[in-house]
Design an enzyme around this catalytic site. Structure first.
Site, mmCIF file in Angstrom:
data_model
loop_
_atom_site.group_PDB
_atom_site.id
_atom_site.type_symbol
_atom_site.label_atom_id
_atom_site.label_comp_id
_atom_site.label_asym_id
_atom_site.label_seq_id
_atom_site.Cartn_x
_atom_site.Cartn_y
_atom_site.Cartn_z
ATOM 1 N N GLU A 143 0.738 -1.131 0.057
ATOM 2 C CA GLU A 143 -0.027 0.012 -0.045
ATOM 3 C C GLU A 143 0.915 1.105 -0.086
ATOM 4 O OE1 GLU A 143 -3.526 2.287 2.699
ATOM 5 O OE2 GLU A 143 -2.488 0.394 3.519
ATOM 6 N N ARG A 147 -8.381 6.778 14.860
ATOM 7 C CA ARG A 147 -7.664 5.522 14.721
ATOM 8 C C ARG A 147 -7.559 4.926 15.832
ATOM 9 N NH1 ARG A 147 -2.643 6.337 12.020
ATOM 10 N NH2 ARG A 147 -2.952 3.831 11.678
ATOM 11 N N CYS A 195 -15.403 13.002 26.047
ATOM 12 C CA CYS A 195 -15.982 12.339 27.112
ATOM 13 C C CYS A 195 -16.484 10.991 26.826
ATOM 14 C CB CYS A 195 -16.986 13.164 27.826
ATOM 15 S SG CYS A 195 -16.481 14.874 28.513
#
Length: 159
Positions: A7, A47, A78
């Site tokens: 990739e 991520r 939160c």
């Protein structure tokens, strides 16, 4: 028969991106963990929440200072998963410091969302001492463009 998949896009663009955050609150749970909260989080970088990505971070405005503690970088949503990095070495952080998170070029903008009505941050291209937007900052109007208040609620009707 074995085969190899490469990739190249991620390996090129990932290193090109750095995300900058401003440090806000700092919470030290003595003997357990110290949290450094920033003005971003899982809405601009999901991520870690998705698959525990590892990042290198520095305090950009104090990059030459010795790292004296390990902290967890938390976002502002939160949520228990609203984390950017865990147990990263930093100098003692202060509210207002600028935290740089490296290797965020491949996915941050493409994965960002308006979760919790947060703005998707702008993207800035920096080259040869010049900086310019390549994605403009969102405005309140951008965020609410598709919101509609039904006429019956505008009139104060209970129907």
């Amino acid at each position: 028969m074995p085969f190899l998949i490469i990739e190249p896009g991620r390996s090129i663009i990932g290193e090109a991106g750095v995300t900058l955050y401003t440090v806000g609150a700092i919470k030290d749970i003595v003997g357990i963990k110290k949290y450094v909260a920033v003005d971003g989080g899982m809405f601009d970088n999901p991520r870690y929440a998705l698959y525990q990505s590892k990042y290198s971070v520095i305090l950009a405005n104090r990059a030459n200072e010795e790292c004296t503690e390990k902290v967890t970088i938390a976002g502002k949503c939160c949520e228990s998963g609203d984390i950017i990095a865990v147990d990263v070495p930093l100098p003692e952080a202060h509210s207002g410091d600028i935290l740089a998170v490296f290797t965020t070029g491949a996915y941050n903008y493409s994965m960002a969302s308006n979760y919790n009505r947060n703005f998707i941050p702008p993207s800035v291209l920096v080259k040869d001492g010049q900086a310019e937007y390549i994605v403009k900052p969102q405005s309140y109007e951008d965020l609410t463009r598709n919101d509609v208040i039904p006429q019956r609620l505008k009139n104060g009707s209970n129907n």
